[in-house]
Design a protein around this motif. Sequence first.
Motif, PDB file in Angstrom:
ATOM      1  N   SER A 102      12.774  48.275  11.775  1.00 19.71           N
ATOM      2  CA  SER A 102      11.753  48.963  12.358  1.00 19.71           C
ATOM      3  C   SER A 102      11.970  49.275  13.773  1.00 19.71           C
ATOM      4  O   SER A 102      12.610  48.744  14.571  1.00 19.71           O
ATOM      5  CB  SER A 102      10.320  47.889  12.335  1.00 19.71           C
ATOM      6  OG  SER A 102      10.594  46.636  12.995  1.00 19.71           O
ATOM      7  N   VAL A 103      11.359  50.165  14.398  1.00 19.25           N
ATOM      8  CA  VAL A 103      11.093  50.816  15.637  1.00 19.25           C
ATOM      9  C   VAL A 103       9.881  50.694  16.186  1.00 19.25           C
ATOM     10  O   VAL A 103       8.952  51.484  15.997  1.00 19.25           O
ATOM     11  CB  VAL A 103      11.640  52.193  15.782  1.00 19.25           C
ATOM     12  CG1 VAL A 103      11.840  52.661  17.220  1.00 19.25           C
ATOM     13  CG2 VAL A 103      13.338  52.128  15.073  1.00 19.25           C
ATOM     14  N   SER A 104       9.485  49.807  17.043  1.00 15.90           N
ATOM     15  CA  SER A 104       8.101  49.623  17.716  1.00 15.90           C
ATOM     16  C   SER A 104       8.204  50.140  19.063  1.00 15.90           C
ATOM     17  O   SER A 104       8.887  50.117  19.836  1.00 15.90           O
ATOM     18  CB  SER A 104       7.920  48.147  17.986  1.00 15.90           C
ATOM     19  OG  SER A 104       8.026  47.429  16.599  1.00 15.90           O
ATOM     20  N   THR A 105       7.075  51.135  19.203  1.00 15.47           N
ATOM     21  CA  THR A 105       7.027  51.883  20.370  1.00 15.47           C
ATOM     22  C   THR A 105       5.629  51.217  20.967  1.00 15.47           C
ATOM     23  O   THR A 105       4.547  51.313  20.522  1.00 15.47           O
ATOM     24  CB  THR A 105       6.749  53.238  20.279  1.00 15.47           C
ATOM     25  OG1 THR A 105       8.093  53.851  19.872  1.00 15.47           O
ATOM     26  CG2 THR A 105       6.538  53.927  21.778  1.00 15.47           C
ATOM     27  N   ALA A 137       6.379  53.710  28.349  1.00 15.85           N
ATOM     28  CA  ALA A 137       6.398  52.938  27.002  1.00 15.85           C
ATOM     29  C   ALA A 137       7.691  52.382  26.888  1.00 15.85           C
ATOM     30  O   ALA A 137       8.829  52.671  27.684  1.00 15.85           O
ATOM     31  CB  ALA A 137       6.458  54.254  25.917  1.00 15.85           C
ATOM     32  N   VAL A 138       7.778  51.367  26.087  1.00 18.22           N
ATOM     33  CA  VAL A 138       9.003  50.561  25.793  1.00 18.22           C
ATOM     34  C   VAL A 138       9.070  50.577  24.155  1.00 18.22           C
ATOM     35  O   VAL A 138       8.465  50.468  23.508  1.00 18.22           O
ATOM     36  CB  VAL A 138       8.777  49.063  26.036  1.00 18.22           C
ATOM     37  CG1 VAL A 138      10.165  48.209  25.914  1.00 18.22           C
ATOM     38  CG2 VAL A 138       8.680  48.951  27.765  1.00 18.22           C
ATOM     39  N   VAL A 139      10.293  51.103  23.506  1.00 12.79           N
ATOM     40  CA  VAL A 139      10.799  51.191  22.251  1.00 12.79           C
ATOM     41  C   VAL A 139      11.560  49.820  22.007  1.00 12.79           C
ATOM     42  O   VAL A 139      12.678  49.802  22.652  1.00 12.79           O
ATOM     43  CB  VAL A 139      11.590  52.338  22.292  1.00 12.79           C
ATOM     44  CG1 VAL A 139      11.904  52.644  20.738  1.00 12.79           C
ATOM     45  CG2 VAL A 139      10.552  53.625  22.515  1.00 12.79           C
ATOM     46  N   ASN A 189      14.183  56.385  19.134  1.00 12.84           N
ATOM     47  CA  ASN A 189      12.721  57.069  18.925  1.00 12.84           C
ATOM     48  C   ASN A 189      13.170  58.558  18.926  1.00 12.84           C
ATOM     49  O   ASN A 189      12.987  59.036  20.200  1.00 12.84           O
ATOM     50  CB  ASN A 189      11.875  56.595  19.808  1.00 12.84           C
ATOM     51  CG  ASN A 189      10.590  57.323  19.557  1.00 12.84           C
ATOM     52  OD1 ASN A 189      10.145  58.226  18.712  1.00 12.84           O
ATOM     53  ND2 ASN A 189       9.378  56.453  20.003  1.00 12.84           N
ATOM     54  N   PRO A 190      13.360  59.411  17.666  1.00 11.40           N
ATOM     55  CA  PRO A 190      13.675  60.634  17.907  1.00 11.40           C
ATOM     56  C   PRO A 190      12.665  61.576  18.679  1.00 11.40           C
ATOM     57  O   PRO A 190      12.800  62.559  19.255  1.00 11.40           O
ATOM     58  CB  PRO A 190      13.693  61.373  16.495  1.00 11.40           C
ATOM     59  CG  PRO A 190      13.937  59.931  15.701  1.00 11.40           C
ATOM     60  CD  PRO A 190      13.418  58.852  16.475  1.00 11.40           C
ATOM     61  N   GLU A 191      11.362  61.048  18.818  1.00 11.71           N
ATOM     62  CA  GLU A 191      10.334  61.712  19.330  1.00 11.71           C
ATOM     63  C   GLU A 191      10.591  62.107  20.861  1.00 11.71           C
ATOM     64  O   GLU A 191       9.965  62.993  21.280  1.00 11.71           O
ATOM     65  CB  GLU A 191       8.944  61.056  19.234  1.00 11.71           C
ATOM     66  CG  GLU A 191       8.474  60.787  17.879  1.00 11.71           C
ATOM     67  CD  GLU A 191       7.442  59.802  17.682  1.00 11.71           C
ATOM     68  OE1 GLU A 191       7.440  59.075  18.563  1.00 11.71           O
ATOM     69  OE2 GLU A 191       7.162  59.585  16.557  1.00 11.71           O
ATOM     70  N   LEU A 192      11.418  61.339  21.404  1.00  9.59           N
ATOM     71  CA  LEU A 192      11.750  61.400  23.014  1.00  9.59           C
ATOM     72  C   LEU A 192      12.701  62.149  23.145  1.00  9.59           C
ATOM     73  O   LEU A 192      13.204  62.219  24.184  1.00  9.59           O
ATOM     74  CB  LEU A 192      11.542  59.930  23.400  1.00  9.59           C
ATOM     75  CG  LEU A 192      10.600  59.023  23.152  1.00  9.59           C
ATOM     76  CD1 LEU A 192      10.791  57.583  23.766  1.00  9.59           C
ATOM     77  CD2 LEU A 192       9.141  59.624  24.043  1.00  9.59           C
ATOM     78  N   VAL A 232      16.745  48.203  23.155  1.00  5.34           N
ATOM     79  CA  VAL A 232      15.391  48.277  23.986  1.00  5.34           C
ATOM     80  C   VAL A 232      15.693  49.571  24.872  1.00  5.34           C
ATOM     81  O   VAL A 232      16.593  49.662  25.707  1.00  5.34           O
ATOM     82  CB  VAL A 232      15.414  47.150  24.854  1.00  5.34           C
ATOM     83  CG1 VAL A 232      13.815  47.197  25.635  1.00  5.34           C
ATOM     84  CG2 VAL A 232      15.290  45.737  24.025  1.00  5.34           C
ATOM     85  N   GLU A 233      14.765  50.544  24.653  1.00  7.69           N
ATOM     86  CA  GLU A 233      14.281  51.776  25.498  1.00  7.69           C
ATOM     87  C   GLU A 233      13.386  51.507  26.430  1.00  7.69           C
ATOM     88  O   GLU A 233      12.317  51.428  25.872  1.00  7.69           O
ATOM     89  CB  GLU A 233      14.625  52.926  24.695  1.00  7.69           C
ATOM     90  CG  GLU A 233      15.840  53.107  23.980  1.00  7.69           C
ATOM     91  CD  GLU A 233      15.801  54.311  22.881  1.00  7.69           C
ATOM     92  OE1 GLU A 233      14.740  54.944  22.855  1.00  7.69           O
ATOM     93  OE2 GLU A 233      16.766  54.570  22.156  1.00  7.69           O
TER      94      GLU A 233
END
Length: 411
Positions: free
Chosen positions: A163-166, A118-120, A47-50, A193-194
Amino acid sequence: MRVAFSIFAAPLRFSPSQCCWARMPIGRTWLLALALLAGRGEAQRCNPELQGVAHNLAKGRPAYQSSLYPHPIVGAASKAVDGNCSGEWYTDGSCTHTGFEMEPWWYVDLGDQYAISAVVVKNRGDCCGERLQGAQIRVGDSVADHGKSSPLCGTITDTRLGSVSTLYCNWLKGRYVSIRIPGRAECLHVCEVEVYGTKPEDTFWERIKVPRVLHGGIRDSAGSTEASLLNSRMLILWALLLVLALLAGSGESQSCKPIPGGNNLAKYRPACQSSTFAYEIIGLANKAVDEICDGDFYHGSCTHTNGENNPWWYVDLGAEYAIAAMVVKNREDCCGERLKGAEVRVGNSISDHGKSNPLCGNITDGSNGSISTLYCKWMRGRYVSIHIPRQSVALTLCEVEVYGLTSENEC
């Protein structure tokens, strides 16, 4: 009066009008409190946003799963916390994989209790993404049943390949984060899993130690009813509530796609557009940065140009930033298809309204009310612009959010 706060730029900004901005310094106490919520800086890949603003609590931690799929490529549970976000099972070998079984599960031990923001979850990219449909993410302090009875954070609904689900957990507390496919026989595989959060005592409300209200009156955690202690704590509480109300702005404010640990750099910043549609509801350029994600134009929180050739809109962030991602909310009451193909650009020039700045990406979802997230790979610039090229059409935006870092803080 609208007020915006930026962790990275560190001013409070007051906006009496679109193009008039004043600044005042902010206390170090507030910076510290919000920094604790954001977590430590560490580059992330799923998740590049993080990236650079949040710490992945799951990376390298012990992980377990219900079974191991018999294959030369070993799909061990630890593959989901190895820091490798590749979704290619066959070529990169960095995904977990259970056998085909009833309600397969996976969980990670964070080593201590955390309040989870959050969990990614990264899905497999080479095939079989649909297997993750309906997977439940749970957070708790027990793995007696492999996390099945722990509180639910959320359910995965996006099963597209890669897909990347946040999933946002609203600060659920727990040591274990689990994933389970309920109610059917399936193979469970996840490619990363992040987990993001903070220690429970570091969350804001734990730190101010608000006195508890009991049937016998208001008392502190030790049971004291001394008036001086009560008065001082209530005074602190009311002061903090007042500042939080100022930071929150309008009661209607909301984020289109909340980013844990991230700060919307575009919020309340000066914005301009090629023209303004003359109608009973004025679609001014600043309606896209008012922090109201309502997609109904007739509710009065969307921009709107005239129907014209190559309409444009841009926001001035006030300084150069390294941009990680942008979120664009489309109109939902009608006409969403007008935004399809719009170009999003980032750069330091507005001599041509940003049209010649580097391209971050194109909006491909023209459905009513769509929320498009574009990843800009740390492109640098002061201005973020949106153009509809080679068409005569009206440009309408119901919210634009920009996430990134000051250039010197880029990881």
